[in-house]
Write a protein that holds these residues in place. Sequence first.
Motif, PDB file in Angstrom:
ATOM      1  N   UNK A  24       0.852  -1.191   0.000  1.00  0.00           N
ATOM      2  CA  UNK A  24       0.000   0.000   0.000  1.00  0.00           C
ATOM      3  C   UNK A  24       0.888   1.242   0.000  1.00  0.00           C
ATOM      4  N   UNK A  25       0.700   2.111  -0.962  1.00  0.00           N
ATOM      5  CA  UNK A  25       1.430   3.376  -0.921  1.00  0.00           C
ATOM      6  C   UNK A  25       0.766   4.268   0.113  1.00  0.00           C
ATOM      7  N   UNK A  26       1.558   4.758   1.070  1.00  0.00           N
ATOM      8  CA  UNK A  26       0.994   5.630   2.106  1.00  0.00           C
ATOM      9  C   UNK A  26       1.537   7.046   1.929  1.00  0.00           C
ATOM     10  N   UNK A  27       0.888   8.008   2.548  1.00  0.00           N
ATOM     11  CA  UNK A  27       1.167   9.438   2.326  1.00  0.00           C
ATOM     12  C   UNK A  27       1.117   9.726   0.821  1.00  0.00           C
ATOM     13  N   UNK A  28       0.206   9.057   0.123  1.00  0.00           N
ATOM     14  CA  UNK A  28       0.247   9.139  -1.333  1.00  0.00           C
ATOM     15  C   UNK A  28      -0.335  10.442  -1.876  1.00  0.00           C
ATOM     16  N   UNK A  29      -0.878  11.286  -1.010  1.00  0.00           N
ATOM     17  CA  UNK A  29      -1.416  12.562  -1.497  1.00  0.00           C
ATOM     18  C   UNK A  29      -0.442  13.720  -1.326  1.00  0.00           C
ATOM     19  N   UNK A  30       0.786  13.464  -0.856  1.00  0.00           N
ATOM     20  CA  UNK A  30       1.699  14.610  -0.670  1.00  0.00           C
ATOM     21  C   UNK A  30       3.000  14.402  -1.451  1.00  0.00           C
ATOM     22  N   UNK A  31       3.642  15.511  -1.776  1.00  0.00           N
ATOM     23  CA  UNK A  31       4.954  15.478  -2.426  1.00  0.00           C
ATOM     24  C   UNK A  31       6.011  15.455  -1.337  1.00  0.00           C
ATOM     25  N   UNK A  32       6.401  14.269  -0.964  1.00  0.00           N
ATOM     26  CA  UNK A  32       7.214  14.073   0.228  1.00  0.00           C
ATOM     27  C   UNK A  32       8.706  14.218  -0.079  1.00  0.00           C
ATOM     28  N   UNK A  33       9.402  15.034   0.728  1.00  0.00           N
ATOM     29  CA  UNK A  33      10.850  15.118   0.522  1.00  0.00           C
ATOM     30  C   UNK A  33      11.660  14.969   1.805  1.00  0.00           C
ATOM     31  N   UNK A 138      -7.256  -1.630   9.526  1.00  0.00           N
ATOM     32  CA  UNK A 138      -6.969  -0.194   9.383  1.00  0.00           C
ATOM     33  C   UNK A 138      -7.968   0.488   8.456  1.00  0.00           C
ATOM     34  N   UNK A 139      -8.328  -0.194   7.377  1.00  0.00           N
ATOM     35  CA  UNK A 139      -9.270   0.383   6.409  1.00  0.00           C
ATOM     36  C   UNK A 139     -10.680   0.467   7.005  1.00  0.00           C
ATOM     37  N   UNK A 179      -3.406   2.658  -3.181  1.00  0.00           N
ATOM     38  CA  UNK A 179      -2.995   3.870  -2.472  1.00  0.00           C
ATOM     39  C   UNK A 179      -3.802   3.960  -1.167  1.00  0.00           C
ATOM     40  N   UNK A 180      -3.512   4.968  -0.351  1.00  0.00           N
ATOM     41  CA  UNK A 180      -4.191   5.064   0.951  1.00  0.00           C
ATOM     42  C   UNK A 180      -5.302   6.114   0.955  1.00  0.00           C
ATOM     43  N   UNK A 181      -5.762   6.500  -0.231  1.00  0.00           N
ATOM     44  CA  UNK A 181      -6.801   7.534  -0.340  1.00  0.00           C
ATOM     45  C   UNK A 181      -8.133   6.900  -0.740  1.00  0.00           C
ATOM     46  N   UNK A 182      -9.194   7.685  -0.733  1.00  0.00           N
ATOM     47  CA  UNK A 182     -10.507   7.147  -1.130  1.00  0.00           C
ATOM     48  C   UNK A 182     -10.496   6.624  -2.569  1.00  0.00           C
ATOM     49  N   UNK A 187      -7.036   4.764   4.252  1.00  0.00           N
ATOM     50  CA  UNK A 187      -6.206   3.997   5.193  1.00  0.00           C
ATOM     51  C   UNK A 187      -5.232   4.954   5.866  1.00  0.00           C
ATOM     52  N   UNK A 188      -5.442   5.180   7.164  1.00  0.00           N
ATOM     53  CA  UNK A 188      -4.575   6.108   7.889  1.00  0.00           C
ATOM     54  C   UNK A 188      -3.529   5.369   8.713  1.00  0.00           C
TER      55      UNK A 188
END
Length: 385
Positions: A24-33, A138-139, A179-182, A187-188
């Motif tokens: 599962x890709x997590x934090x998938x809504x942000x551009x993480x650096x 979790x979901x 992904x972890x979004x709707x 999934x938090x």
Amino acid sequence: MRTFFITALASILTFPVIAGTMDIRVLSDINLSSLIVSPISGQYAIMADGQPVSDSAKANIFQLILEGDSIVMKTLEKKIGKFAKVIFTGVGKNNIIKIKSVVPAGRIRSYDDHLEVSVYAAYMKVINKVDLERYIAGVVEGEAGGVTTNEYYKLQSILCRTYALSNVRRHELEGHQLCDLVHCQYYRGRTTDADIISSTAATKGMVIVDGSLNLITAAFHSNCGGQTVNCEDVWAIPLSYLRSIKDTFCIRQPHAKWKRNISTEDWMSYLALKHKYPVEDSLSFNNAVSFGQAGRAVYFKDKDIKIPLKTIRGDFQLKSTYFSIEQRTDSVLFRGRGYGHGVGLCQEGAMNMTKLGYSFKDILVYYYKGVHLVDLASLEFFREE
Ligand SMILES: [Zn+2]
Ligand SMILES: [Zn+2]
């Protein structure tokens, strides 16, 4: 019966079975650096580009910082190195790992099992490799946590498991499963809710299949307003088990009704500009301010004009397509029923059914027509024959 199962075998091979873990890709809504990673329970083996990280036994807080197309890994004391991929593999019991996004700043989240950090499309990508059942718990918290019965949690866990397994190829091109979004399922991270954990465990491995033993598209929504929708009216393709039914269980629930005022001017100019609707014609004008639906309709119609209600719902961000329209002084009043697309299981109806004593099995066959509940292990058994 057995012959039926075996001849239907070919169709269950269409999903890769999943002995245990999901990616599962997590934090998938942000551009993480920049990210902090900290194992907090169990035991972790840490590998960077295939080599064990030597200081990992002493340190338990790591900072990972994007630099070009690499990741710089540091402990609080020193820099460990620069890598393409860092993997935290849980090798103890009850392995739990915490992460906190630093850039952009985010909250602390904790995950079960393993974590893999790499660079993808100019940002860091974090994959939680997690046991299927722990992911499902979790979901369930993300989709239905907080306010319902254990029987409903059982039902929701079966829906989420079926959905996860029938969508494992959804992000195949990006190299993970969901992904972890709707977009996939919300999934938090891991849940600590004892009711959710025990209810998910009570349905371990259970999934819903159709008459050909294919995993179903386990669509659900918040409240159907009293009647669910045939799936082809929303997504074009008909499915035998996603049929419209009358639902009396949700009509007094929190999202059963809604209202929305729109100025007559906005409504008429929308109809005229977007749909070439003849608003100057008095009969058509009257039709546009006095629309009703006895049962669920698919279109708003006038002579040879047919506007899909789902288009109107999308354009005005209405809660559902199940609405009527009444004229007010300078506005039109949309009176609606339900919340969501209306296809498949109605969550508020199902929650109410559990309170009235119905079992999750009764509820599944009420909302999904002609389906069966099976255990993944038995699907595996037929797969291996
Ligand atoms: Zn997704
Ligand atoms: Zn309903």
